[in-house]
Motif scaffolding. Sequence first.
Motif, short mmCIF file in Angstrom:
data_model
loop_
_atom_site.label_atom_id
_atom_site.label_comp_id
_atom_site.label_asym_id
_atom_site.label_seq_id
_atom_site.Cartn_x
_atom_site.Cartn_y
_atom_site.Cartn_z
N PHE A 1 -29.02 -71.73 -24.63
CA PHE A 1 -29.34 -71.06 -25.89
C PHE A 1 -28.19 -71.17 -26.89
O PHE A 1 -28.40 -71.55 -28.05
CB PHE A 1 -29.66 -69.58 -25.61
N SER A 2 -26.99 -70.90 -26.44
CA SER A 2 -25.85 -70.95 -27.36
C SER A 2 -25.58 -72.36 -27.85
O SER A 2 -25.25 -72.58 -29.02
CB SER A 2 -24.60 -70.37 -26.69
N ASN A 3 -25.73 -73.36 -26.97
CA ASN A 3 -25.52 -74.75 -27.39
C ASN A 3 -26.59 -75.22 -28.37
O ASN A 3 -26.31 -75.97 -29.31
CB ASN A 3 -25.50 -75.68 -26.18
N VAL A 4 -27.84 -74.78 -28.15
CA VAL A 4 -28.92 -75.12 -29.08
C VAL A 4 -28.60 -74.59 -30.47
O VAL A 4 -28.73 -75.30 -31.47
CB VAL A 4 -30.27 -74.57 -28.58
N LEU A 5 -28.15 -73.35 -30.55
CA LEU A 5 -27.83 -72.76 -31.84
C LEU A 5 -26.72 -73.55 -32.54
O LEU A 5 -26.82 -73.86 -33.73
CB LEU A 5 -27.39 -71.30 -31.68
N GLN A 6 -25.68 -73.85 -31.80
CA GLN A 6 -24.54 -74.55 -32.38
C GLN A 6 -24.93 -75.94 -32.88
O GLN A 6 -24.61 -76.33 -34.01
CB GLN A 6 -23.40 -74.66 -31.37
N VAL A 7 -25.63 -76.70 -32.05
CA VAL A 7 -25.99 -78.07 -32.41
C VAL A 7 -27.01 -78.08 -33.55
O VAL A 7 -26.89 -78.84 -34.52
CB VAL A 7 -26.54 -78.83 -31.18
N ALA A 8 -28.03 -77.23 -33.45
CA ALA A 8 -29.07 -77.21 -34.47
C ALA A 8 -28.51 -76.82 -35.83
O ALA A 8 -28.89 -77.39 -36.86
CB ALA A 8 -30.19 -76.25 -34.08
N SER A 9 -27.59 -75.87 -35.84
CA SER A 9 -27.05 -75.37 -37.10
C SER A 9 -25.92 -76.24 -37.64
O SER A 9 -25.96 -76.67 -38.80
CB SER A 9 -26.56 -73.93 -36.92
N GLU A 10 -24.94 -76.53 -36.79
CA GLU A 10 -23.72 -77.16 -37.26
C GLU A 10 -23.76 -78.68 -37.23
O GLU A 10 -23.16 -79.34 -38.08
CB GLU A 10 -22.54 -76.64 -36.44
N ARG A 11 -24.44 -79.27 -36.25
CA ARG A 11 -24.49 -80.74 -36.16
C ARG A 11 -25.73 -81.30 -36.84
O ARG A 11 -25.65 -82.21 -37.65
CB ARG A 11 -24.45 -81.17 -34.69
N LYS A 12 -26.88 -80.73 -36.52
CA LYS A 12 -28.13 -81.26 -37.08
C LYS A 12 -28.36 -80.81 -38.51
O LYS A 12 -28.95 -81.55 -39.30
CB LYS A 12 -29.31 -80.84 -36.20
N GLY A 13 -27.96 -79.59 -38.84
CA GLY A 13 -28.16 -79.10 -40.20
C GLY A 13 -29.55 -78.55 -40.45
O GLY A 13 -30.05 -78.58 -41.58
N LEU A 14 -30.19 -78.01 -39.41
CA LEU A 14 -31.53 -77.43 -39.55
C LEU A 14 -31.45 -76.01 -40.12
O LEU A 14 -30.55 -75.25 -39.79
CB LEU A 14 -32.25 -77.41 -38.21
N ASP A 15 -32.43 -75.67 -40.94
CA ASP A 15 -32.48 -74.34 -41.54
C ASP A 15 -33.35 -73.39 -40.73
O ASP A 15 -33.15 -72.17 -40.78
CB ASP A 15 -33.04 -74.43 -42.96
N LEU A 16 -34.32 -73.93 -40.01
CA LEU A 16 -35.31 -73.12 -39.29
C LEU A 16 -35.61 -73.81 -37.97
O LEU A 16 -35.94 -75.00 -37.95
CB LEU A 16 -36.58 -73.01 -40.14
N ILE A 17 -35.51 -73.08 -36.86
CA ILE A 17 -35.79 -73.66 -35.55
C ILE A 17 -36.69 -72.74 -34.74
O ILE A 17 -36.56 -71.51 -34.80
CB ILE A 17 -34.51 -73.98 -34.74
N GLY A 18 -37.60 -73.33 -34.00
CA GLY A 18 -38.41 -72.59 -33.05
C GLY A 18 -37.91 -72.87 -31.65
O GLY A 18 -37.93 -74.02 -31.20
N ILE A 19 -37.42 -71.84 -30.98
CA ILE A 19 -36.99 -71.98 -29.58
C ILE A 19 -38.10 -71.42 -28.72
O ILE A 19 -38.40 -70.22 -28.76
CB ILE A 19 -35.65 -71.25 -29.33
N ILE A 20 -38.75 -72.30 -27.93
CA ILE A 20 -40.03 -71.92 -27.35
C ILE A 20 -39.94 -71.54 -25.86
O ILE A 20 -40.95 -71.62 -25.15
CB ILE A 20 -41.08 -73.03 -27.61
N ASP A 21 -38.76 -71.08 -25.45
CA ASP A 21 -38.62 -70.53 -24.10
C ASP A 21 -38.03 -69.12 -24.13
O ASP A 21 -37.39 -68.69 -23.18
CB ASP A 21 -37.74 -71.45 -23.24
#
Length: 392
Positions: A31-51
């Motif tokens: 969970f923490s790695n998904v947040l970091q990568v999605a926000s800081e590396r990928k640059g996504l504004d909105l993510i659905g985490i489906i687990d």
Amino acid sequence: MKQFYADLHIHIGRTRSGKAVKITGARTLTFSNVLQVASERKGLDLIGIIDCHSPEIIEEIEAAILDGEIIEKCEGGLLYKNTTIIPGSEIEIYDHNCNGPIHVLSYFPSLKAMKEFSTWMSGHVKNITLSSQRIYCDGRTLQKIVKSLGGLFIPAHVFTPFKSLYGKGVQSSLTEVFDPGLIDAIELGLSADTKMVKNIAELESYAFVTNSDAHSLGKIAREYQKIQLEEPSFAELEKALHEKENRKVIANYGLNPLLGKYHQTVCSACFHQVLNISGPCSACGNKSIIKGVSSRIQELSIVKMDGEYKRERPPYIHQVPLDFIPGLGPKSMEKLLEAFGTEMNILHDVTLEQLKEIVHDKLAGYIDAARKGTLIFEAGGGGKYGKVKKES
């Protein structure tokens, strides 16, 4: 109104303590790695985490809220830095109304609603801690529960040969399994695009979403959409999916369907392309054939007369993910990220000249061609991804 990038189908591989959630997901997909990568590396504004139905993931979210790392938004969603999380769950249906399994996505406006759904779900699955679990109720019952909690309901990757609404060739209509009035959008999947499915009449009333279905950190945002919203939140996302008050999906960014691993019909043994679905493989004689997404869509399509199309679809842009680009290794990627911040910036904002200042001309040319959709591909099928061959 502003424009935001969204990937609404991201898995969790392991909990903070190392327990499996998505068994086929990478161990680093926490969970923490998904947040970091999605926000800081990928640059996504909105993510659905489906687990997020998994109890230990709920505990991690609660801990992050207590620590102030995550803030609950009034309009729904959870804010982490510049990225809003929409908590969700992927669920497998296999009831008397269908010859599944069929995967669906449900999303909830708050952690409270997610917890209530998890509690209900725990009485209808064998293992609430795991992802994509088979639920022992029919599709319409599941829809009603999701809606009673203020949630969104989206059939997942609807054309893939396995675990999808249309994929196995048994269901010919979503009405056989679902209440069509309780569906908020349709997820196309990696092997299909808007143009391919334009003649499937019963899908015309729904918005299409394109998501990564990421099982590893690198696959986050391999498909995504640009959405027009006031600000990233659950309430705004719901309006966009139903095109209310000028909120809407304004572009889908996805793999060229040829790159999808289930695009063409192939032999399950040797992956040779099969043109005659009813016969054995001409290369090895194997009789087990995996029907491709393109073939299945043709079966479901009804050719319309000119002027019969009612819904105007946003553009579907065939954008090759940076991970697919030949010669773009970890060192070059880090150089690009150091110079330009995020992958969204690299894909959307940086000029070819700026790219050439950081990487060699040939690689910069590949990246630019990937953005423009001018690469040539070798088609995928049977679970094997297609490949980028060369620049056209």
